[in-house]
Motif scaffolding. Structure first.
Motif, PDB file in Angstrom:
ATOM      1  N   THR A   1      -1.097  -7.879  -5.822  1.00 22.36           N
ATOM      2  CA  THR A   1      -0.581  -6.554  -5.510  1.00 22.36           C
ATOM      3  C   THR A   1      -1.133  -5.524  -6.475  1.00 22.36           C
ATOM      4  OG1 THR A   1       1.456  -7.552  -4.675  1.00 22.36           O
ATOM      5  CG2 THR A   1       1.531  -5.207  -5.207  1.00 22.36           C
TER       6      THR A   1
ATOM      7  N   VAL B   1      -3.009  -2.136  -5.374  1.00 17.50           N
ATOM      8  CA  VAL B   1      -2.406  -0.858  -5.756  1.00 17.50           C
ATOM      9  C   VAL B   1      -3.379  -0.029  -6.592  1.00 17.50           C
ATOM     10  CG1 VAL B   1      -0.605   0.203  -7.177  1.00 17.50           C
ATOM     11  CG2 VAL B   1      -0.028  -1.663  -5.610  1.00 17.50           C
TER      12      VAL B   1
ATOM     13  N   SER C   1      -4.765   3.605  -5.600  1.00 18.17           N
ATOM     14  CA  SER C   1      -4.433   4.712  -6.493  1.00 18.17           C
ATOM     15  C   SER C   1      -5.696   5.405  -6.997  1.00 18.17           C
ATOM     16  CB  SER C   1      -3.617   4.183  -7.681  1.00 18.17           C
ATOM     17  OG  SER C   1      -3.392   5.206  -8.629  1.00 18.17           O
TER      18      SER C   1
END
Length: 404
Positions: A3, A7, A11
């Motif tokens: 994850t 992420v 981002s």
């Protein structure tokens, strides 16, 4: 960790042009090497937290050193060179940060090209040997047509013979006696009226400081599709008046400059640059033997940009090229090792970088070489694991920019 990687990628790319960002994600899904190129930020985050490389001299590092960050170009003196050619991530860093990323790229590039693991190791060792030998000599050189051999010599010869008008014909069309950028969806996309106005204002402001402002009169603007890591950032292909007439026009590359991906993970204090564009331009001028034509930074109230001659991606040599025999591969890697050493020597004793004697001593030592090769192998394996996780998320639709 899975994850975390997903992420971080999302981002890092937030706010980019959706159309070109979708292209970036598609390229990342297509090959592990493209994934490596697109995730410099993730590579150094992993390196800083998982790897414990022994101390190495501080150098002005390219930052994003990999197999496809070398290429031919026309310098500011009109001559043709083969050298490192992208400095968006350049920073003051330990020399082995450049080296470990380059070696990981050889490992991954060889795998993507269908080469065996043993062959990749041979090429990695050839790079380290060439780098160490060139560094230990303590003198920086450069490659041009007369001094290059093998595939680099052929590439430089082709570029020297290429006519600007012939190159213009590959990227533009002539209508009514005027050139316009070809919007093919592969190299260029339409720019909005606001974007065109913005670029013209930037170029006009810069040109007003020069003795020949008419050279930079903007004829056309398009959003440029180029690179991998920077794909989706504000970037333009700009057609300017140049020397006049349809065959006297020039194509320029204007790209927004953003902070280096290395700086969050470096303990080394970085200089205070007036702008990110000036960081990139200053370090490119410092690292390259001869800087690229038209290289300059341009600033406005909101951002800074790097302006330079448009550099075709075709002016590079890929390790996967079928015309590159095994001997040619080793010649290419050997030359790349030399060029990195020359770049590090060229920038010695500048704003905190190590002096020549320290670099020479480092090149002569052998204790760092085996650990570096082992570290690069681990980094390459981590990149492969991260790429698998990205691919799974991509296939689940988590990187569909049009639905997010």
């Amino acid at each position: 960790m899975a994850t975390d990687a997903v992420v971080q990628i999302r981002s890092f790319n937030a706010g980019r042009d959706p159309q070109r960002l979708a292209m970036k994600y598609q390229k990342m899904r297509a090959s592990t090497f493209a994934f490596l190129r697109a995730t410099c930020h993730l590579f150094y985050q992993r390196l800083a937290t998982q790897e414990r490389l022994k101390d190495a001299p501080l150098v002005w590092a390219c930052g994003d050193l990999h197999l496809e960050n070398f290429g031919s170009y026309k310098g500011s003196n009109g001559q043709v060179y083969f050298d490192l050619n992208d400095f968006d991530e350049a920073a003051l860093a330990p020399a082995n940060w450049d080296l470990v990323r380059m070696l990981a790229s050889i490992e991954i590039g060889a795998m993507d090209a269908g080469l065996k693991s043993k062959r990749a190791q041979v090429l990695c060792q050839a790079f380290v040997q060439a780098y160490a030998e060139a560094l230990s000599l303590g003198k920086s050189y450069w490659l041009e047509r007369e001094t290059a051999t093998g595939p680099i010599h052929h590439l430089l010869s082709d570029l020297r013979e290429r006519k600007r008008s012939a190159f213009l014909d590959t990227r533009t069309d002539v209508r009514g006696g005027k050139r316009a950028i070809r919007l093919d969806g592969k190299k260029a996309l339409p720019a909005s009226a606001q974007e065109r106005k913005h670029v013209k204002a930037l170029i006009s402001s810069y040109a007003s400081t020069l003795s020949t402002p008419g050279f930079y009169r903007v004829l056309d603007v398009a959003r440029r599709i180029a690179g991998t890591g920077s794909l989706g950032l504000e970037r333009y292909m700009v057609l300017v008046q140049g020397k006049g007439g349809v065959d006297g026009n020039y194509l320029l590359d204007l790209k927004r400059a953003v902070p280096s991906s290395l700086t969050p993970y470096l303990k080394t204090k970085q200089p205070r640059w007036p702008s990110e564009g000036q960081r990139v331009v200053t370090l490119q001028q410092r690292i390259q033997a001869v800087p690229m034509a038209f290289l300059n930074s341009i600033e406005d109230a909101k951002a800074s940009y790097v302006l330079r001659a448009l550099q075709p991606s075709e002016d590079r040599i890929r390790i996967s090229e079928s015309t590159l025999a095994p001997g040619g591969q080793e010649d290419l890697i050997h030359a790349m090792g030399q060029m990195v050493a020359w770049a590090h020597l060229r920038t010695c004793a500048r704003q905190g970088s190590a002096g020549a004697d320290e670099l020479i001593a480092f090149g002569k030592r052998k204790a760092w070489r085996s650990p570096l090769l082992a570290s690069a192998k681990r980094c390459a394996q981590q990149v492969r694991q991260d790429a698998v996780l990205f691919n799974q998320a991509y296939d689940r639709g988590e990187f569909d920019v049009h639905s997010s």
